[in-house]
Write a protein that holds these residues in place. Structure first.
Motif, mmCIF file in Angstrom:
data_model
loop_
_atom_site.group_PDB
_atom_site.id
_atom_site.type_symbol
_atom_site.label_atom_id
_atom_site.label_comp_id
_atom_site.label_asym_id
_atom_site.label_seq_id
_atom_site.Cartn_x
_atom_site.Cartn_y
_atom_site.Cartn_z
ATOM 1 N N SER A 18 10.817 5.752 -7.763
ATOM 2 C CA SER A 18 9.886 6.471 -7.146
ATOM 3 C C SER A 18 10.163 6.734 -5.711
ATOM 4 N N LEU A 19 9.749 7.597 -5.099
ATOM 5 C CA LEU A 19 9.934 7.940 -3.529
ATOM 6 C C LEU A 19 9.903 6.602 -2.686
ATOM 7 N N ALA A 20 8.808 5.644 -2.892
ATOM 8 C CA ALA A 20 8.370 4.588 -2.166
ATOM 9 C C ALA A 20 9.688 3.309 -2.393
ATOM 10 N N ILE A 34 0.914 -1.236 -0.028
ATOM 11 C CA ILE A 34 -0.059 -0.025 -0.033
ATOM 12 C C ILE A 34 1.044 1.159 0.031
ATOM 13 N N PHE A 35 2.098 1.174 0.733
ATOM 14 C CA PHE A 35 2.716 2.275 1.026
ATOM 15 C C PHE A 35 3.341 2.782 -0.626
ATOM 16 N N ILE A 36 3.935 1.776 -1.377
ATOM 17 C CA ILE A 36 4.637 1.857 -2.479
ATOM 18 C C ILE A 36 3.480 2.364 -3.645
ATOM 19 N N GLN A 81 5.534 9.073 -6.833
ATOM 20 C CA GLN A 81 5.999 10.385 -7.402
ATOM 21 C C GLN A 81 7.572 10.013 -7.781
ATOM 22 N N SER A 82 8.067 10.500 -8.618
ATOM 23 C CA SER A 82 9.526 10.223 -8.997
ATOM 24 C C SER A 82 10.356 11.268 -8.219
ATOM 25 N N VAL A 83 11.411 10.617 -7.771
ATOM 26 C CA VAL A 83 12.713 11.529 -6.997
ATOM 27 C C VAL A 83 13.963 11.141 -7.708
ATOM 28 N N GLN A 84 14.792 12.227 -7.531
ATOM 29 C CA GLN A 84 16.193 12.035 -8.056
ATOM 30 C C GLN A 84 17.190 11.521 -6.881
ATOM 31 N N ILE A 85 17.848 10.464 -7.285
ATOM 32 C CA ILE A 85 18.639 9.766 -6.328
ATOM 33 C C ILE A 85 20.110 10.106 -6.473
#
Length: 125
Positions: A88-90, A67-69, A74-78
């Motif tokens: 993705s943030l998850a 559920i969290f994933i 939303q996409s984040v840069q790592i």
């Protein structure tokens, strides 16, 4: 008549040899419901029940993680040691959690290995 009074006197005051307690009826033993020592509950915890509880807890955690994933897409840069990417943030948080679990497991395993080695040295002496 004196003879019967003497008999009554002997019967009313038993000697130590006659003072054995009267026999009691034998107590019927009941068979335990489960294999094992008498007195242990047949509903006690076993390895199988502990495994089953572990599976249930693991499944609940997995559902919460899924559920969290699904809610944090939303996409984040790592960036890590010069490598960059978008995830993705998850997934990024999941990877960080897995890395933390691995570091904890490595530290715990090293400590267990150290204690077992020390125990082996003590038992050899």
């Amino acid at each position: 008549m004196t003879d019967t009074s003497a008999t009554r006197l002997v019967q009313s005051h038993p000697t130590p040899a006659d003072s054995t307690p009267p026999p009691q009826a034998p107590v019927a033993e009941t068979a335990p419901l489960a294999a094992g020592p008498v007195g242990r509950s047949p509903l006690r915890r076993t390895r199988t029940s502990a495994t089953w509880i572990g599976v249930i807890v693991f499944t609940a955690v997995l559902v919460l993680l899924l559920i969290f994933i699904l809610q944090n897409t939303q996409s984040v840069q790592i960036s890590y040691f010069g490598a960059t990417g978008h995830v993705s943030l998850a997934v990024a948080m999941l990877l960080a959690a897995v890395a933390g679990v691995l570091l904890t497991a490595i530290a715990g395993s090293l400590r267990i290995w150290q204690l077992r080695r020390r125990l082996r040295g003590v038992t050899r002496r």
